[in-house]
Design an enzyme around this catalytic site. Structure first.
Site, PDB file in Angstrom:
ATOM      1  N   GLU A 125      -4.473   8.520   6.885  1.00  0.00           N
ATOM      2  CA  GLU A 125      -5.447   7.650   6.227  1.00  0.00           C
ATOM      3  C   GLU A 125      -5.887   6.535   7.172  1.00  0.00           C
ATOM      4  O   GLU A 125      -7.057   6.148   7.200  1.00  0.00           O
ATOM      5  CB  GLU A 125      -4.840   7.052   4.959  1.00  0.00           C
ATOM      6  CG  GLU A 125      -5.800   6.167   4.176  1.00  0.00           C
ATOM      7  CD  GLU A 125      -5.167   5.565   2.924  1.00  0.00           C
ATOM      8  OE1 GLU A 125      -5.728   4.583   2.405  1.00  0.00           O
ATOM      9  OE2 GLU A 125      -4.109   6.055   2.490  1.00  0.00           O
ATOM     10  N   HIS A 141       0.831  -1.205   0.000  1.00  0.00           N
ATOM     11  CA  HIS A 141       0.000   0.000   0.000  1.00  0.00           C
ATOM     12  C   HIS A 141       0.868   1.258   0.000  1.00  0.00           C
ATOM     13  O   HIS A 141       0.549   2.247  -0.677  1.00  0.00           O
ATOM     14  CB  HIS A 141      -0.919  -0.018   1.226  1.00  0.00           C
ATOM     15  CG  HIS A 141      -1.776   1.204   1.350  1.00  0.00           C
ATOM     16  ND1 HIS A 141      -1.482   2.224   2.235  1.00  0.00           N
ATOM     17  CD2 HIS A 141      -2.896   1.585   0.697  1.00  0.00           C
ATOM     18  CE1 HIS A 141      -2.383   3.159   2.128  1.00  0.00           C
ATOM     19  NE2 HIS A 141      -3.265   2.808   1.212  1.00  0.00           N
ATOM     20  N   GLU A 176       4.841  11.036   2.582  1.00  0.00           N
ATOM     21  CA  GLU A 176       3.766  10.075   2.375  1.00  0.00           C
ATOM     22  C   GLU A 176       3.526   9.220   3.612  1.00  0.00           C
ATOM     23  O   GLU A 176       2.417   8.732   3.842  1.00  0.00           O
ATOM     24  CB  GLU A 176       4.095   9.193   1.178  1.00  0.00           C
ATOM     25  CG  GLU A 176       2.887   8.722   0.404  1.00  0.00           C
ATOM     26  CD  GLU A 176       2.015   9.861  -0.107  1.00  0.00           C
ATOM     27  OE1 GLU A 176       0.796   9.668  -0.217  1.00  0.00           O
ATOM     28  OE2 GLU A 176       2.558  10.952  -0.385  1.00  0.00           O
ATOM     29  N   GLU A 215       2.038   1.844  -3.479  1.00  0.00           N
ATOM     30  CA  GLU A 215       0.965   2.407  -4.307  1.00  0.00           C
ATOM     31  C   GLU A 215       0.903   3.927  -4.153  1.00  0.00           C
ATOM     32  O   GLU A 215       0.756   4.657  -5.141  1.00  0.00           O
ATOM     33  CB  GLU A 215      -0.366   1.776  -3.896  1.00  0.00           C
ATOM     34  CG  GLU A 215      -1.596   2.400  -4.531  1.00  0.00           C
ATOM     35  CD  GLU A 215      -2.748   2.557  -3.558  1.00  0.00           C
ATOM     36  OE1 GLU A 215      -3.356   3.649  -3.517  1.00  0.00           O
ATOM     37  OE2 GLU A 215      -3.039   1.586  -2.836  1.00  0.00           O
ATOM     38  N   HIS A 216       1.066   4.409  -2.929  1.00  0.00           N
ATOM     39  CA  HIS A 216       1.073   5.855  -2.685  1.00  0.00           C
ATOM     40  C   HIS A 216       2.258   6.529  -3.368  1.00  0.00           C
ATOM     41  O   HIS A 216       2.136   7.638  -3.887  1.00  0.00           O
ATOM     42  CB  HIS A 216       1.120   6.133  -1.178  1.00  0.00           C
ATOM     43  CG  HIS A 216      -0.219   6.154  -0.531  1.00  0.00           C
ATOM     44  ND1 HIS A 216      -0.794   7.308  -0.031  1.00  0.00           N
ATOM     45  CD2 HIS A 216      -1.128   5.173  -0.298  1.00  0.00           C
ATOM     46  CE1 HIS A 216      -1.974   7.030   0.483  1.00  0.00           C
ATOM     47  NE2 HIS A 216      -2.196   5.731   0.348  1.00  0.00           N
TER      48      HIS A 216
END
Length: 467
Positions: free
Chosen positions: A160, A80, A153, A83-84
């Site tokens: 998130e 994940h 990030e 992906e960011h």
């Protein structure tokens, strides 16, 4: 007058039959007329699959056979995180250049990570497909993974995680996986634990790419205004440099299912969020289609919807008339070799016992007494939902990419329709007896859970004793 009335009724019946026949013929023709899915495999193993509907827009994307299931407890969250990082600039383009290029085309660039797949896709005008493919190739092959961007990030992902924790349905399903597949990779969350996010490094990201972003595990999928031969040429041009650097594809460790429960009691919450499930079938299991029909038989309901008392689903009628819950939703979550089949519901504390009783009552009816008429209705609804879910280039592109990874082919819609149509009440009885009857369920609950029956009572409701 009596005879005339009978004649009129017969004519009306004949007209109705003609209309039904015309509808059935039109439906079958529509299934056959769906454009075929074409497949080409490049020399390095990348699969290029597309469906050309000739529309003015298109969706192209990369479906990669890599997700949180391929992680360990030490690097859980890295897929994940990667992906960011994909949209934070490459060796050819800065993040600003990438964003401006996409916006100037009027395109949409997006990505998501699941437990078994990582996806990057772009929706654009058909004429902009070459640019979209080049961008996708750039972000997975040339991501800069700059240290400042990694640190920035890291904070975004931590925020998130806070957002996800406020989504109680997400929380319950994470708990459901954690207890159903405890001690295995499927029990891990997609985002990973906070301690991992705080320490994931550039080396971790590079190692994950090196290990899992292998051409043999990548599908370039396209749908809409996409010419297959043109897409193959673009793939050859932009992905031919990818090499299989790992000799063997990492083997998927079997994820052992454990009947168990987890309850997070919080009496300050007004409603309890509960999921109850059993181990389901994997994507390629022949029992998956009957389980999909059984899932449709249970259905879904929300008290904000009208017509609950007239709903075809018995559980929806019971929930509406007896005020059993605020909402419920049956689910059939599939993975390569296993799955979770069950129901998620939201209810007040005093409703929990009755709701669980009625759920298990309907589950047992699937095993012993569901009728052909009920199965026929569920099959029609399932087929309708199947076609509605393929309405648009993006869902079609997603369907192609996922099926290529799961089945190594895309099952034609008319074949899937025939497999659904072949399901009978006897099939439902047999398959539900196999997966449901006298099986240990898994339970995850958050909120005021005191009224939820204890696990031994829930387990005892998984069978009927008949005199």
């Amino acid at each position: 007058m009596l005879k005339a009335g009978i004649t009129l009724k017969l004519l009306s019946k004949q007209s109705q039959n003609v209309r039904l026949l015309a509808t059935a013929v039109g439906y079958k023709q529509a299934l056959v007329n769906i454009p075929p899915t074409k497949l080409t495999v490049l020399d390095n193993g990348i699969r290029v699959a597309s469906e050309d509907s000739g529309s003015a827009t298109a969706t192209v994307g990369l479906w990669i056979d890599a997700g949180s299931r391929y992680e360990t407890s030490k690097n859980n969250g890295v897929a994940h995180f990667l992906e960011h990082m994909a949209f934070k600039g490459t060796s050819k383009r800065s993040q600003t250049d990438l964003e401006l290029l996409v916006e100037n085309m009027g395109a949409h660039l997006n990505a998501y990570t699941s437990r078994e797949q990582t996806v990057f896709y772009a929706k654009c005008l058909a004429n902009d497909v070459p640019v979209a493919v080049e961008i996708l190739a750039d972000i997975i092959q040339n991501s800069s993974l700059a240290e400042p961007e990694i640190e920035r990030e890291r904070g975004v992902i931590l925020r998130e995680m806070q957002d996800v924790e406020s989504n109680l349905q997400e929380v319950v399903f994470d708990h459901l996986h954690a207890t159903a597949f405890q001690g295995t990779p499927l029990g891990q969350t997609i985002l990973g634990p906070t301690k991992n996010i705080k320490k994931i490094s550039k080396a971790d990201l590079q190692q994950y790419i090196k290990t899992h972003y292998q051409p043999t595990r990548i599908v370039l999928s396209g749908a809409g205004g996409v010419e297959h031969e043109r897409l193959v040429d673009l793939a050859s041009k932009h992905f031919s440099g990818l090499k299989n650097t790992v000799s063997d594809t990492p083997l998927l460790a079997p994820c052992r299912y454990t009947g168990s429960e987890i309850r997070v009691r919080d009496d300050s919450m007004p409603l309890a969020h509960v999921a109850i499930a059993v181990e389901g079938a994997g994507w390629t299991d022949a029992d998956n289609i009957p389980l999909m029909v059984a899932n449709t038989l249970i259905g879904a309901w929300d008290r904000s919807q009208g017509g609950g008392a007239n709903n075809a689903s018995y559980l929806a009628r019971a929930a509406s008339s007896a005020n059993l819950c605020h909402s419920f939703q049956s689910f059939n979550t599939c993975y390569k070799d296993t799955g979770l089949w069950g129901i998620y519901f939201v209810a007040e504390p005093l409703q929990l016992d009755d709701m669980v009783y009625n759920i298990q009552k309907e589950w047992m009816k699937l095993c012993v007494s569901v009728t052909e008429g009920e199965v026929e209705r569920a099959k029609n609804l399932l087929k309708t939902n199947m076609l509605l879910q393929l309405d648009g280039t993006t869902p079609v592109c997603e369907d192609i990419g996922r099926q290529m990874l799961c089945y190594n082919r895309r099952i034609p819609v008319h074949e899937l329709d025939a497999r659904i149509e072949a399901v009978t009440a006897k099939n439902i009885h047999e398959v539900c007896t196999k997966f449901l009857y006298d099986r240990c369920p898994v339970v995850a609950a958050v909120g005021p859970t005191e009224g939820l029956p204890d696990y031994t009572r829930i387990r005892a409701g998984m069978y009927w004793l008949r005199a």
